[in-house]
Design a protein around this motif. Structure first.
Motif, short mmCIF file in Angstrom:
data_model
loop_
_atom_site.label_atom_id
_atom_site.label_comp_id
_atom_site.label_asym_id
_atom_site.label_seq_id
_atom_site.Cartn_x
_atom_site.Cartn_y
_atom_site.Cartn_z
N GLY A 73 0.71 -1.45 0.05
CA GLY A 73 0.02 -0.03 -0.20
C GLY A 73 0.82 1.27 0.07
O GLY A 73 0.56 2.50 0.60
N HIS A 74 1.97 1.43 -0.76
CA HIS A 74 3.06 2.31 -0.78
C HIS A 74 3.70 2.49 0.45
O HIS A 74 3.71 3.58 1.22
N ALA A 75 4.42 1.31 0.84
CA ALA A 75 5.30 1.38 2.21
C ALA A 75 4.47 1.50 3.48
O ALA A 75 5.01 2.30 4.58
N ASN A 106 -1.45 13.87 10.60
CA ASN A 106 -2.46 13.02 9.79
C ASN A 106 -1.63 12.43 8.60
O ASN A 106 -2.39 11.68 7.85
N SER A 107 -0.43 12.99 8.30
CA SER A 107 0.16 12.50 6.83
C SER A 107 1.63 12.75 6.75
O SER A 107 2.13 13.86 7.57
N GLY A 108 2.40 12.17 5.81
CA GLY A 108 3.85 12.73 5.78
C GLY A 108 3.99 14.29 5.21
O GLY A 108 4.76 14.63 6.12
N ALA A 109 3.01 14.75 4.21
CA ALA A 109 3.36 16.10 3.90
C ALA A 109 3.02 17.23 5.04
O ALA A 109 3.68 17.96 5.40
N GLU A 110 2.03 16.72 5.95
CA GLU A 110 1.59 17.64 7.24
C GLU A 110 2.84 17.39 8.16
O GLU A 110 3.00 18.61 8.64
N ALA A 111 3.48 16.47 8.15
CA ALA A 111 4.59 16.28 9.06
C ALA A 111 5.75 17.39 8.50
O ALA A 111 6.51 18.06 9.27
N ASN A 112 5.97 17.23 7.37
CA ASN A 112 7.10 17.93 6.85
C ASN A 112 6.64 19.55 6.89
O ASN A 112 7.74 20.21 7.10
N GLU A 113 5.55 19.55 6.64
CA GLU A 113 4.99 21.19 6.67
C GLU A 113 5.24 21.65 8.05
O GLU A 113 5.82 22.59 8.30
N SER A 149 14.56 14.68 -4.38
CA SER A 149 13.80 14.05 -3.10
C SER A 149 12.55 14.47 -3.30
O SER A 149 12.05 15.13 -4.18
N PHE A 150 11.72 13.61 -2.41
CA PHE A 150 10.28 13.94 -2.19
C PHE A 150 9.84 14.04 -0.82
O PHE A 150 10.30 13.07 -0.08
N HIS A 151 8.93 15.07 -0.73
CA HIS A 151 8.66 15.11 0.64
C HIS A 151 7.03 15.72 0.94
O HIS A 151 6.83 16.01 1.84
N GLY A 152 6.54 15.56 -0.17
CA GLY A 152 4.87 15.64 -0.08
C GLY A 152 4.45 16.57 -0.93
O GLY A 152 5.16 17.36 -1.66
N ARG A 153 3.26 16.79 -1.04
CA ARG A 153 2.58 17.62 -2.24
C ARG A 153 1.84 18.90 -1.99
O ARG A 153 1.48 19.76 -2.64
N LEU A 201 16.20 16.16 4.41
CA LEU A 201 16.63 15.00 3.66
C LEU A 201 15.64 13.71 3.95
O LEU A 201 15.58 13.47 4.95
N GLU A 202 15.46 12.95 2.90
CA GLU A 202 15.09 11.50 3.09
C GLU A 202 16.58 10.96 3.26
O GLU A 202 17.28 10.80 2.28
N PRO A 203 16.58 10.17 4.36
CA PRO A 203 18.23 9.71 4.58
C PRO A 203 18.20 8.56 3.38
O PRO A 203 19.66 8.36 3.25
N PHE A 256 15.39 14.79 9.32
CA PHE A 256 15.16 13.36 8.50
C PHE A 256 13.94 13.29 8.34
O PHE A 256 12.94 13.23 9.38
N ASP A 257 13.47 13.35 6.99
CA ASP A 257 12.09 12.65 6.60
C ASP A 257 12.22 11.16 6.53
O ASP A 257 12.77 10.48 5.69
N GLU A 258 11.71 10.83 7.53
CA GLU A 258 11.58 9.04 7.86
C GLU A 258 10.25 8.67 7.44
O GLU A 258 9.84 7.91 8.15
N VAL A 259 9.62 9.32 6.62
CA VAL A 259 8.12 8.84 6.40
C VAL A 259 8.14 7.60 5.88
O VAL A 259 7.27 6.74 6.01
N GLN A 260 9.10 7.15 5.22
CA GLN A 260 9.18 5.91 4.65
C GLN A 260 10.01 4.92 5.55
O GLN A 260 9.99 3.65 5.62
N THR A 261 11.03 5.39 5.99
CA THR A 261 12.13 4.54 6.52
C THR A 261 11.73 4.10 8.01
O THR A 261 12.29 3.18 8.75
N ALA A 286 5.38 8.83 8.80
CA ALA A 286 4.09 8.93 8.66
C ALA A 286 3.71 7.35 8.03
O ALA A 286 3.95 6.60 8.98
N LYS A 287 3.25 7.13 6.98
CA LYS A 287 3.09 5.86 6.29
C LYS A 287 2.73 4.77 7.29
O LYS A 287 1.64 4.53 7.83
N GLY A 288 3.89 4.14 7.76
CA GLY A 288 3.78 2.77 8.63
C GLY A 288 3.54 3.11 9.98
O GLY A 288 3.19 2.19 10.64
N1 PLP Z 1 8.01 12.12 2.34
C1 PLP Z 1 8.43 11.01 1.96
C2 PLP Z 1 9.82 10.49 2.00
C3 PLP Z 1 7.24 10.18 1.17
O1 PLP Z 1 7.73 9.07 0.47
C4 PLP Z 1 6.03 10.76 1.13
C5 PLP Z 1 5.02 9.89 0.46
O2 PLP Z 1 5.28 9.21 -0.47
C6 PLP Z 1 5.74 11.73 1.94
C7 PLP Z 1 6.76 12.67 2.44
C8 PLP Z 1 4.50 12.45 1.68
O3 PLP Z 1 3.43 11.65 2.65
P1 PLP Z 1 1.89 11.83 2.51
O4 PLP Z 1 1.58 11.14 0.95
O5 PLP Z 1 1.40 10.77 3.65
O6 PLP Z 1 1.64 13.32 2.45
#
Ligand code: PLP
Length: 396
Positions: A48-50, A106-113, A134-138, A187-189, A220-225, A251-253
């Motif tokens: 379900g995407h990590a 509630n989400s990774g984007a919100e955590a990074n925000e 890098s990817f940190h959310g939308r 950074l995403e480590p 450290f963006d550990e949304v995935q790790t 977030a995620k897991g």
């Molecule tokens: N940061 C990383 C490293 C991600 O992989 C993702 C989503 O794939 C996000 C942030 C954003 O998380 P969300 O989709 O829960 O907002």
């Protein structure tokens, strides 16, 4: 639902088309498998995407949800709640030794925000250093630090005039920037969407030293790790890394599939945050917190991090054994975050895997697919993947 339209057609009609979709209707999940409308099962190495770290509908999680739902589904942060207390304690005590407090969203984007906002306030500075690809959310804040140019150029009115993008792993590029303007390095480590790339241990150590010396907040963006995907609860706990950031986002897991985001702050940063600085109505709600609590406790009691460590080594060996054959050109295994680079379009492999009942993920690189499975995936299930993959190598 209208009689004349199928659920797929109805969804396409009423939901904005922001996602490319797998071509089936998902009905249920159990363990490492999901099942479609026709009863066909798929081994879910996409997770379900990590997200689904405990697999699907793990009894410990469904039990925690139904117990909490029967007692109290939601109340706002104006009340203390035992599940929030326990979830926060679980996260802080399993994360880096210097971490002290959490903020729930509630989400990774919100955590990074949130992390970016906290770092700006803590430093009184406005610029952020982020990594190419890098990817940190939308949402606009995280989007402004996404190193994938296309994501930002489609929405040019973002805040990327406040971001300096540098190549991942290049300390000299960071040293060339004006440190006194920089609030944060984010950074995403391990860069996941970029195709699963890690830098050298020295790089993380230098990042830490440089940030400390220059009053920069290291995020450290550990949304995935996290939690547990690399075989450690958090990335920097690996024996060869041993680096602690100032802020961690995840977030995620973290809620085992229930939407939860978290920012974890060390002592110094915690002291800069006061009442009214930030908030989220749903962040830290009892149901979400019961999921966090159950996820951490179950990952620990069932020993999944240990099995990720041992099984991922076998998976790496087996994948590497294909490298001489010409199809696989590189293998990057970081626990259960796995990038497989191939000499053809990776999409062709994931399509064939799906036809054989196995789900895998894509990446930004057309030549790389990713495996981001539940941390519960067993040796037998990996064998199932290798059987299908072996067949594909014969077919191509
Ligand atoms: N940061 C990383 C490293 C991600 O992989 C993702 C989503 O794939 C996000 C942030 C954003 O998380 P969300 O989709 O829960 O907002």
């Amino acid at each position: 639902m209208s009689d004349s339209l199928s659920p797929i057609q109805t969804e396409e009609k009423y939901v904005l088309p922001t996602y490319a979709k797998f071509p089936f209707l998902l009905i249920k999940g159990e363990g490492s498998r999901i099942f479609d409308q026709d009863g066909r099962s798929y081994l879910d190495l996409y997770g379900g995407h990590a997200v689904c770290v405990l697999g699907h509908s793990h009894p410990a999680l469904t039990e925690a949800i139904s117990k909490q739902a029967s007692e109290l589904i939601f109340y706002s942060n104006v009340c203390h709640h035992p599940a929030r207390a326990s979830a926060a304690e679980q996260i802080v005590t399993h994360s880096y030794p210097s971490m002290r407090q959490v903020y729930f969203c509630n989400s990774g984007a919100e955590a990074n925000e949130t992390a970016l906002k906290i770092a700006r306030k803590a430093t009184g500075r406005s610029r952020v250093i982020s990594m190419n690809d890098s990817f940190h959310g939308r949402t606009i804040g995280p989007l402004s630090v996404c190193g994938r140019d296309k994501l930002r150029s489609d929405f040019p009115d973002n805040l990327d005039h406040l971001t300096d993008f540098v190549p991942f792993g290049d300390m000299d590029a960071i040293r060339a920037l004006k440190a006194e303007d920089t609030a944060a390095i984010i950074l995403e480590p391990i860069q996941s969407m970029a195709g699963v790339f890690k830098a050298t241990p020295e790089y993380y150590k230098e990042l830490r030293e440089y940030s400390t010396a220059n009053g920069i907040t290291l995020i450290f963006d550990e949304v995935q790790t996290a939690p547990g995907r690399t075989g450690k609860w958090f990335f920097g706990q690996a024996e060869d890394i041993q680096v602690e950031p100032d802020l961690v986002t995840s977030a995620k897991g973290i809620g085992g599939g229930f939407p939860v985001g978290v920012v974890i702050a060390n002592e110094k940063i915690s002291q800069t945050v006061v009442s009214g600085d930030h908030g989220s109505t749903f962040g830290g709600g009892p149901l979400a917190m019961a999921c966090v609590d159950a996820t951490f406790k179950t990952l620990e009691s069932e020993g999944h991090l240990e099995s990720v460590q041992s099984l991922s080594q076998k998976v790496e060996q087996e994948l590497k054994s294909y490298q001489g054959g010409g199809l696989i050109t590189d293998v990057r295994v970081e626990g259960y975050l796995i990038g497989v680079q191939v000499s053809i379009e990776a999409r062709e492999i994931t399509k064939r895997l799906r036809e054989k009942g196995i789900l895998a993920g894509s990446s930004y690189r057309p030549d790389t697919f990713r495996l981001l499975p539940p941390l519960t995936v067993s040796e037998n299930e990996w064998e199932e993947f290798f059987k299908a993959f072996g067949e594909i190598t014969q077919e191509i």
